[in-house]
Structure formats: C-alpha cells, structure tokens
Design a protein around this motif. Sequence first.
Motif, PDB file in Angstrom:
ATOM      1  N   ALA A 122       0.885  -1.384   0.099  1.00  0.00           N
ATOM      2  CA  ALA A 122       0.010   0.059   0.226  1.00  0.00           C
ATOM      3  C   ALA A 122       0.714   1.311  -0.115  1.00  0.00           C
ATOM      4  O   ALA A 122       0.740   2.138  -0.731  1.00  0.00           O
ATOM      5  CB  ALA A 122      -1.006   0.072   1.349  1.00  0.00           C
ATOM      6  N   SER A 127      -4.307   3.730  -6.135  1.00  0.00           N
ATOM      7  CA  SER A 127      -4.350   2.814  -5.290  1.00  0.00           C
ATOM      8  C   SER A 127      -5.448   2.050  -4.510  1.00  0.00           C
ATOM      9  O   SER A 127      -5.842   2.227  -3.334  1.00  0.00           O
ATOM     10  CB  SER A 127      -3.353   3.340  -4.054  1.00  0.00           C
ATOM     11  OG  SER A 127      -2.023   4.141  -4.472  1.00  0.00           O
ATOM     12  N   THR A 128      -5.944   1.425  -5.331  1.00  0.00           N
ATOM     13  CA  THR A 128      -7.226   0.625  -5.156  1.00  0.00           C
ATOM     14  C   THR A 128      -6.841  -0.756  -4.522  1.00  0.00           C
ATOM     15  O   THR A 128      -5.688  -1.093  -4.427  1.00  0.00           O
ATOM     16  CB  THR A 128      -8.231   0.253  -6.358  1.00  0.00           C
ATOM     17  OG1 THR A 128      -7.480  -0.616  -7.025  1.00  0.00           O
ATOM     18  CG2 THR A 128      -8.751   1.310  -7.103  1.00  0.00           C
ATOM     19  N   VAL A 129      -7.679  -1.350  -3.739  1.00  0.00           N
ATOM     20  CA  VAL A 129      -7.563  -2.750  -2.856  1.00  0.00           C
ATOM     21  C   VAL A 129      -7.144  -3.552  -3.830  1.00  0.00           C
ATOM     22  O   VAL A 129      -6.053  -4.233  -3.607  1.00  0.00           O
ATOM     23  CB  VAL A 129      -8.694  -3.120  -2.020  1.00  0.00           C
ATOM     24  CG1 VAL A 129      -8.340  -4.305  -1.374  1.00  0.00           C
ATOM     25  CG2 VAL A 129      -9.055  -2.017  -1.005  1.00  0.00           C
ATOM     26  N   THR A 179     -11.890  -1.647   3.048  1.00  0.00           N
ATOM     27  CA  THR A 179     -12.082  -0.645   2.062  1.00  0.00           C
ATOM     28  C   THR A 179     -10.605  -0.236   2.019  1.00  0.00           C
ATOM     29  O   THR A 179      -9.626  -0.520   2.745  1.00  0.00           O
ATOM     30  CB  THR A 179     -12.575   0.558   2.717  1.00  0.00           C
ATOM     31  OG1 THR A 179     -12.076   1.013   3.850  1.00  0.00           O
ATOM     32  CG2 THR A 179     -14.153   0.084   3.094  1.00  0.00           C
ATOM     33  N   ARG A 180     -10.272   0.679   0.870  1.00  0.00           N
ATOM     34  CA  ARG A 180      -9.202   1.239   0.623  1.00  0.00           C
ATOM     35  C   ARG A 180      -8.672   2.297   1.939  1.00  0.00           C
ATOM     36  O   ARG A 180      -7.571   2.390   2.026  1.00  0.00           O
ATOM     37  CB  ARG A 180      -9.279   2.230  -0.625  1.00  0.00           C
ATOM     38  CG  ARG A 180      -8.301   3.247  -0.838  1.00  0.00           C
ATOM     39  CD  ARG A 180      -8.094   3.519  -2.314  1.00  0.00           C
ATOM     40  NE  ARG A 180      -9.203   4.026  -2.787  1.00  0.00           N
ATOM     41  CZ  ARG A 180      -9.433   4.748  -3.859  1.00  0.00           C
ATOM     42  NH1 ARG A 180      -8.286   5.135  -4.629  1.00  0.00           N
ATOM     43  NH2 ARG A 180     -10.525   5.203  -4.215  1.00  0.00           N
TER      44      ARG A 180
END
Lengths: 200, 200
Positions: A25, A37-39, A59-60
């Motif tokens: 991340a 930067s999505t999951v 969630t992100r």
Amino acid sequence: MSTEAVRQPQQDRSRATRQRLLAAAIDCLAELGWTGSTVSVVAERAGVSRGAAQHHFPTREDLVTAAIEYVTEERLAHLRQGLPDLPPGRDRTEFVVDTIGEMYASKLFSAALQLWVAASSDSQLREKVVPLEARVGREAHRMTVEALGADESRPGVREAVQATLDLARGLGLANLLTDDAKRRSRVLRQWAMTLDAALS
Amino acid sequence: MSTEAVRQPQQDRSRATRQRLLAAAIDCLAELGWTGSTVSVVAERAGVSRGAAQHHFPTREDLVTAAIEYVTEERLAHLRQGLPDLPPGRDRTEFVVDTIGEMYASKLFSAALQLWVAASSDSQLREKVVPLEARVGREAHRMTVEALGADESRPGVREAVQATLDLARGLGLANLLTDDAKRRSRVLRQWAMTLDAALS
C-alpha cells in the motif's frame, strides 16, 4: 497435528499477508497516488488475492490508513533502536536530526502526503486521516524528545523540537519532485547546531 | 472611435478574464484537487465561457501552472510592499517570518500542494512543474533575503534563510487538514528569535 499446531502457522501466514499488503500500500500510494491505489491494485502488488486483501481490509481507507500508521511506528521504533550510545549533546543531536530528515524524505513521506492531500478534498477520508495524523504526530514528537534527551520544561525547547519535525516535513516536500539531498544535508547540519544550542 | 481606443478596452477585458481564470484555478485546486480542476470547472467558477478559457489556456496544465506562478508572484510582491519601515533586526525579522508563515498556510499553498502531488505520479505534469518550482523557489529565497536584509556571505546565513522557507512549508502542511494557527504562531515566534541571532 494438534489444533494448536495448525492454528499457529495460519496466524503467521495471516500476519505475513497483512504486512505484505501494508508494505504494498505504501509503494502504490507513493508511486500511483491515492486515486491509483485501489485494494485490487495493492493486492496484486502484494501477490495476494483480492478476496484475501478485502478480508483484512474491507476498504481502501482501512488499508491505506493502517499502512501509514504501521510503517510510521516501524520507522519510529527504528529511530529508537538505531540511537547510538552517545550522551545527549552535539553528536547525538546531529544523529537524531539526520535520521528524522531522512525519514521525511522517504517513500513513507510521499505515501503519507498522497493520503493527506486526498483527504483535503474528501470529507469521509478526512475523518479517518485527522485522528491518524494526531496520533502519528504525537508519537513522532514523543520519540524525538526521547531520542534527543530534551527537557521540555525549559523555555523554547518544546518549540525547537516541534520546529525540527516541521522543518523535516518541509524538506520532505522539497524532495518530492527532485533529489534535494545535498541542500537538505546542509540545512539539517546547520539546524542541528542551532537545536543543540537550544537544548543545552 | 479609433482602432486604438477599441483595442485598449479589449486588452483590458482580456487581461481581466485571464486574471479571473487564474484566481478561480487556485480556488478549484485548493478545494477540489487536481482531478476535479478541469478547464471547464475553472471556467464556470470564473464565470467565463469554456471557449474563452481555452483561448487563454489550451490545457489544464497551462492554466494551473500559470495560476501558481502568477499568484506566488503577487504574494511575494505583497511581502515587499508590506514591509514596514523598520531597520534590519528583531522586529523586522519577526514581521518577515510571520508573513512567510501565513503565506504558506494559505489557500495558495494548498493549491500548489495539489499540483506537486499530482505531478509526483504524472511524468508529463512533472516536466512542467519542476521548472516552475525552481523559479518560484529561487524567487521566494531572493525576496526573503531582501526582506530580512540578510548578508548571505556570512557563514550559516544562507542555510538559515533556506530553513525559514522549509519550516514555513512544513507548517503549511501541518495546517492542511486542521487549523494549526496557534501552534504555528508559537513555533514561528521562537524561530524568529533563532533566525535573528543567526543574521546578526
């Protein structure tokens, strides 16, 4: 194998997965920004399935704030462990100022900056980031005081410690788009002398 | 009316339109971030047609970088004009440090921050922002030296002036998500004393 013997490796694997996600991340935030930067993107970078990632971080917002907090704590612990065996004084002050300067010029800072800036125009994200910032800020201040061996009851010392962190943040920002290492090193060396005079 | 008499009001209108667009670009960037600040959105905020906006600024990159440069120059000119009639020394140093601190805690800083952060993950934008940053940084340094009446040939003075701007940037960042005015004011008051000692 006993149930206990099965459970332990599962817990280890789960912890390892979590830490891979947190590190990925930070990488994704620093390189791709908040929007990118999505999951799913972070999961792919970490080599973890999207389902497993969402099991850890629904969630992100959860994933990214956990990553900033975890990595900051790691860095601060590293500062404490890395402290040379020096009495408070010029050399120790220089070491602490340098270490903090490098911390704010790192990928962790770029990642945190992406998060702060995204939060400044997203009220839901801001609600998560403001308390995180307050915790991280308090912890960074506390660790810096401890590392410097500073006595905050003396006039001006608290402000000088705060200025050290604010200066490091400003230098981190100056390093975002270009390599500012040479100038940073000169400014920090001079600041270490000033700070040492304020502390003693 | 002569051709000249017609041309003059047209030029005035065109300049006024341009300035409305630049001011609106700063507002939009600070509030909506880079992603939200398209030429159309900025044109609407400025009360200018999209066609007219694109006549002045073909792309969002052109519009936003011109806005940061214009507003920074305005602010720096304001710093020069606002300088009280004081000899170099403690009071003047305090005034300059305060003014710079407020400049970096303003909407202009939030807008510039959005641009820097967007540029950090967009190589085309970075190409425009890096030279802009270099110009703006040099100009801010030059104006600060002049405002302080600082003699950079003396050892440590150049670094102390740089640290003033880096500190102000760090304090601006600390003000992004919450109102940090009280703490900032204490840190800057202390810094003004330190800087004044370094200058004299």
